[in-house]
Design an enzyme around this catalytic site. Structure first.
Site, PDB file in Angstrom:
ATOM      1  N   TYR A   1     -20.520  24.764  12.658  1.00  0.00           N
ATOM      2  CA  TYR A   1     -19.684  24.338  13.784  1.00  0.00           C
ATOM      3  C   TYR A   1     -18.836  25.517  14.286  1.00  0.00           C
ATOM      4  O   TYR A   1     -18.839  25.853  15.475  1.00  0.00           O
ATOM      5  CB  TYR A   1     -18.787  23.155  13.383  1.00  0.00           C
TER       6      TYR A   1
ATOM      7  N   PHE B   1      -6.023  23.941  17.298  1.00  0.00           N
ATOM      8  CA  PHE B   1      -5.733  23.560  15.919  1.00  0.00           C
ATOM      9  C   PHE B   1      -5.948  22.036  15.831  1.00  0.00           C
ATOM     10  O   PHE B   1      -6.911  21.554  16.401  1.00  0.00           O
ATOM     11  CB  PHE B   1      -4.364  24.104  15.501  1.00  0.00           C
TER      12      PHE B   1
ATOM     13  N   GLY C   1     -15.083  22.852   2.249  1.00  0.00           N
ATOM     14  CA  GLY C   1     -14.817  23.613   3.469  1.00  0.00           C
ATOM     15  C   GLY C   1     -13.411  23.484   4.019  1.00  0.00           C
ATOM     16  O   GLY C   1     -13.114  24.031   5.076  1.00  0.00           O
TER      17      GLY C   1
HETATM   18  N1  UFG Z   1      -7.789  14.414   5.167  1.00  0.00           N
HETATM   19  C1  UFG Z   1      -7.577  13.602   4.071  1.00  0.00           C
HETATM   20  N2  UFG Z   1      -8.082  12.343   4.088  1.00  0.00           N
HETATM   21  C2  UFG Z   1      -8.821  11.847   5.138  1.00  0.00           C
HETATM   22  C3  UFG Z   1      -9.038  12.695   6.262  1.00  0.00           C
HETATM   23  C4  UFG Z   1      -8.506  13.978   6.230  1.00  0.00           C
HETATM   24  O1  UFG Z   1      -6.926  13.991   3.105  1.00  0.00           O
HETATM   25  O2  UFG Z   1      -9.285  10.702   5.076  1.00  0.00           O
HETATM   26  C5  UFG Z   1      -7.221  15.760   5.161  1.00  0.00           C
HETATM   27  C6  UFG Z   1      -8.246  16.865   5.274  1.00  0.00           C
HETATM   28  O3  UFG Z   1      -8.768  17.188   4.018  1.00  0.00           O
HETATM   29  C7  UFG Z   1      -7.432  17.975   5.925  1.00  0.00           C
HETATM   30  C8  UFG Z   1      -6.426  17.232   6.806  1.00  0.00           C
HETATM   31  O4  UFG Z   1      -6.409  15.910   6.313  1.00  0.00           O
HETATM   32  O5  UFG Z   1      -6.732  18.658   4.933  1.00  0.00           O
HETATM   33  C9  UFG Z   1      -6.822  17.212   8.258  1.00  0.00           C
HETATM   34  O6  UFG Z   1      -8.168  16.772   8.357  1.00  0.00           O
HETATM   35  P1  UFG Z   1      -8.866  16.402   9.722  1.00  0.00           P
HETATM   36  O7  UFG Z   1     -10.257  15.973   9.398  1.00  0.00           O
HETATM   37  O8  UFG Z   1      -8.017  15.488  10.505  1.00  0.00           O
HETATM   38  O9  UFG Z   1      -8.885  17.790  10.505  1.00  0.00           O
HETATM   39  P2  UFG Z   1      -9.482  19.209  10.061  1.00  0.00           P
HETATM   40  O10 UFG Z   1      -8.309  20.090   9.800  1.00  0.00           O
HETATM   41  O11 UFG Z   1     -10.489  19.099   9.004  1.00  0.00           O
HETATM   42  O12 UFG Z   1     -10.309  19.602  11.372  1.00  0.00           O
HETATM   43  C10 UFG Z   1      -9.745  20.131  12.512  1.00  0.00           C
HETATM   44  C11 UFG Z   1     -10.616  19.779  13.710  1.00  0.00           C
HETATM   45  C12 UFG Z   1     -11.990  20.382  13.544  1.00  0.00           C
HETATM   46  C13 UFG Z   1     -11.860  21.856  13.302  1.00  0.00           C
HETATM   47  C14 UFG Z   1     -10.925  22.139  12.159  1.00  0.00           C
HETATM   48  C15 UFG Z   1     -10.664  23.597  12.011  1.00  0.00           C
HETATM   49  O13 UFG Z   1     -10.712  18.392  13.840  1.00  0.00           O
HETATM   50  O14 UFG Z   1     -12.752  20.151  14.714  1.00  0.00           O
HETATM   51  O15 UFG Z   1      -9.676  21.506  12.379  1.00  0.00           O
HETATM   52  O16 UFG Z   1     -10.521  23.889  10.669  1.00  0.00           O
HETATM   53  F1  UFG Z   1     -13.078  22.365  12.979  1.00  0.00           F
END
Ligand code: UFG
Length: 331
Positions: free
Chosen positions: A143, A172, A286
């Site tokens: 991605y 972000f 990841g």
């Molecule tokens: N998390 C949990 N439980 C859940 C869902 C998420 O603990 O049920 C945690 C994740 O592990 C992470 C944080 O909450 O630490 C945020 O997670 P999100 O899935 O909401 O967002 P991300 O940081 O993984 O992803 C975002 C964007 C992606 C982008 C990424 C860049 O949504 O498109 O940031 O790292 F790729």
């Protein structure tokens, strides 16, 4: 004929908020969306919806001419990290090849101004927060790479064509919904922290799972930079004006402050009044421990000033939407 702005992905979560803001600013808006993840009812009234795929270069070029498009906001993309690991070609096809097709169509039609939705996922996990735009980009999944390739392609196109100008915005964590509750967030499947927590508050899920509590952060959970979708769209409106400057520019879009998963869950508890039971599970593959932006460049160069600086205020807007639309858009 009056000019219009093309919004690809205008039926999606972020794109639909952009369409709404542009219409409110009195712009003519054409939406291009293949509706594979977007929702027809999310496209605000007043915009023209073209059900086209990014790969249909000639049809897009014809539409750009027909609607006298002079600028493009390119949101349309697939955005699930896990899915990109399982099916990388789908990501390179939609996100990378799709952008090349769009650029070809723009060239055919003589349209030379583009705002591109990039992501903090292009930085990977080696970079220390707060992240500045010149930090090394070393994405750790398809991605992030599918988006980084587009940033590099845009830089090459700008070098080859003095008329071409672009702004890449590295998002972000985008959260919240339209402050009037009219449009919101409806992902299927839902993977993001705030909507999942609100689904627990609505009784649609039994409990939260916190993905890891053993990170090197003060409370052991991951830290992210949450930016309200309307503030993100403000950054796009400023970027549209920046397109009058030749060449390319890149900006992080984050408020410049990190919140842990525990802090987000506490905000959801305060806003919803729900106890929000949470169990601790394994780390999600990841996930970097800490990812938050330096928002200085966007503030100083484009004058961006986010209106939402508290998690509670962001969560409140999302809570309003989820309460009114517990199963998302009615289609
Ligand atoms: N998390 C949990 N439980 C859940 C869902 C998420 O603990 O049920 C945690 C994740 O592990 C992470 C944080 O909450 O630490 C945020 O997670 P999100 O899935 O909401 O967002 P991300 O940081 O993984 O992803 C975002 C964007 C992606 C982008 C990424 C860049 O949504 O498109 O940031 O790292 F790729």
């Amino acid at each position: 004929m009056e000019s219009s702005i093309l919004v690809t992905g205008g039926a999606g979560y972020i794109g639909s908020h952009a369409v709404r803001a542009l219409l409110r600013a009195g712009k003519r808006v054409v939406v291009l969306d293949n509706l594979c993840r977007g929702h027809r009812p999310a496209v605000p009234q007043g915009a023209t919806l073209l059900d086209l795929d990014l790969i249909e270069t000639d049809a897009i070029a014809a539409a750009l001419r027909e609607h006298n498009v002079d600028r493009v906001l390119h949101f349309a993309a697939l955005t699930y990290v896990g899915e990109s690991v399982e099916d990388p070609l789908r990501y390179y096809w939609n996100n990378t090849a799709g952008a090349v097709s769009l650029l070809q169509a723009m060239k055919q039609a003589g349209v030379s101004r583009l705002v591109f939705s990039s992501t903090a996922a292009t930085y990977g996990d080696a970079v220390a927060s707060p992240i500045v735009e010149v930090a090394e980009q070393n994405p750790i999944n398809p991605y992030g790479r599918s988006k980084l390739f587009v940033e590099q392609i845009l830089a090459d196109v700008a070098k080859s064509d003095p008329d071409f100008s672009y702004v890449a915005l590295r998002y972000f964590n985008v959260a919240g919904c339209a402050s009037d509750g009219s449009i919101g967030e409806d992902h299927k499947p839902e993977t993001h922290l705030v909507p999942i927590a609100l689904q627990v508050a609505l009784g649609q899920r039994e409990a939260m799972t916190i993905f890891g509590e053993d990170y090197p952060t003060p409370d052991g959970t991951c830290i992210r930079d949450y930016v309200h979708v309307e503030d993100l769209i403000d950054a796009h409106l400023l970027a549209l004006d920046r397109l009058d400057t030749p060449g390319g520019a890149v900006f992080n879009v984050g408020i410049g402050r990190g919140y842990s998963v525990q802090e987000v869950l506490d905000a959801v508890r305060r806003v919803t009044g729900h106890s929000l039971p949470a169990k601790v599970g394994a780390r999600r593959a990841g996930d970097p421990a800490e990812l938050w932006a330096s928002g200085d460049k966007l503030r100083s160069e484009l004058g961006w000033s986010p209106r939402y600086d508290s998690l509670d205020a962001i969560v409140e807007t999302a809570w309003r939407w989820f309460q009114a639309h517990p199963t998302g858009y009615a289609e």
